[in-house]
Design an enzyme around this catalytic site. Structure first.
Site, PDB file in Angstrom:
ATOM      1  CB  SER A 121      -0.956  -0.036   1.189  1.00  0.00           C
ATOM      2  OG  SER A 121      -1.961   0.935   1.067  1.00  0.00           O
TER       3      SER A 121
ATOM      4  CG  ASP B 215      -4.385  -1.560   0.815  1.00  0.00           C
ATOM      5  OD1 ASP B 215      -3.422  -2.255   1.176  1.00  0.00           O
ATOM      6  OD2 ASP B 215      -4.535  -0.387   1.165  1.00  0.00           O
TER       7      ASP B 215
END
Length: 295
Positions: free
Chosen positions: A46, A167
């Site tokens: 991320s 993510d």
């Protein structure tokens, strides 16, 4: 050790996400670049994937300047982005616009760095983590960063290689096991949460995820299991730290919000990252140059 920097052969770097809290990591890594510290392997998640880009290219200030946008016309986060792009976070601006305009990214330096880099993404169909890399294609590299940073509910799924991704932190928030599987039994791990803080899942969020991703049951299971997975990863880090196989760097001040927009608070968290790295530098050197046998 070389005069122009510190070359490591057997120590990996693991970078957690945390959205705008990742600016703490940017401060740590900018200090590392100044010290000439270069890891042979990096796995980022991320916001950690964003940091991975700037660090591997050895561009001091790149991630910081991406995250702190003081000019309203260049901002990527907020209601204006929601109205314009139907997403609260304009990841296209971060990964496809900034690198070629406002914040030129040195793709050549990244590809020629000699560093093995992996971006953690979550496969929306399987709910499993995948570890992707790119060594030559600029657009695909940017897409890997975008996929790894696509926060659920706030970002659209990213289509890549005939798969849909979100993510990477959903399925593997702190990919220490991945680094070890790749043969790195000593690792430096940069976290963005202070000690004792873990993700939570309230009933409202649970219903929201179950409704929004009802066509992706494996993804829902992964999302709901994240708090338990995160606690297990922290426990593993503590164990590895006791064995001298992991060096953990984390904030020691109250965390900023995941989607903090106050540039002064972001700047302070960045400076805290730099100071934290500076204060632990001698201890980190001792860790890096004390040999630990692989299991």
């Amino acid at each position: 050790m070389k005069e122009d920097g510190i070359e490591l052969n057997n120590i990996g770097l693991v970078i957690e996400g945390g959205a705008l809290r990742g600016i703490f990591t940017a401060g740590v890594l900018d200090f590392f670049i100044e010290k000439g510290l270069k890891f042979p392997y990096i796995v980022g998640v991320s916001a950690g994937a964003c940091n991975l880009l700037g660090y591997a290219a050895q561009q001091i200030g790149y991630t910081k300047n991406c995250m702190i946008q003081r000019d309203a016309k260049d901002q990527y986060l907020g209601i204006n982005q929601l109205l314009q792009t139907k997403s609260l976070i304009n990841l296209d601006r971060i990964f496809y616009e900034y690198p070629y305009s406002q914040l030129p990214f040195n793709f050549r330096a990244f590809f020629n760095s000699g560093i093995t880099t992996e971006f953690v993404v979550t496969n929306c169909n399987t709910g499993k983590p995948e570890y992707l890399h790119e060594n030559s294609d600029e657009h695909r590299l940017s897409t890997l960063g975008k996929a790894s940073a696509s926060v659920p509910l706030f970002s659209k799924m990213v289509e890549l290689d005939d798969n849909k991704y979100l993510d990477g932190g959903l399925a593997d928030s702190i990919p220490i096991k991945r680094a070890m599987k790749q043969g790195f039994f000593k690792n430096v791990v940069i976290l963005t949460r202070s000690r004792g803080n873990v993700p939570t899942m309230n009933s409202y969020l649970k219903v929201l995820y179950q409704t929004f991703y009802k066509e992706f049951p494996q993804l829902i299971e992964t999302i709901l299991n994240r708090p338990a997975m995160y606690r297990q990863q922290l426990a593993l880090l503590d164990s590895l730290q006791e064995e001298g196989k992991v060096f953990v760097i984390r904030p020691s001040v109250p965390e900023i919000k995941r989607f903090e927009t106050d540039s002064d608070k972001l700047e302070a968290y960045y400076q805290h990252g730099r100071l934290t790295a500076k204060l632990c530098w001698k201890e980190l050197q001792a860790f890096m140059f004390n040999s630990v046998q692989s299991p």
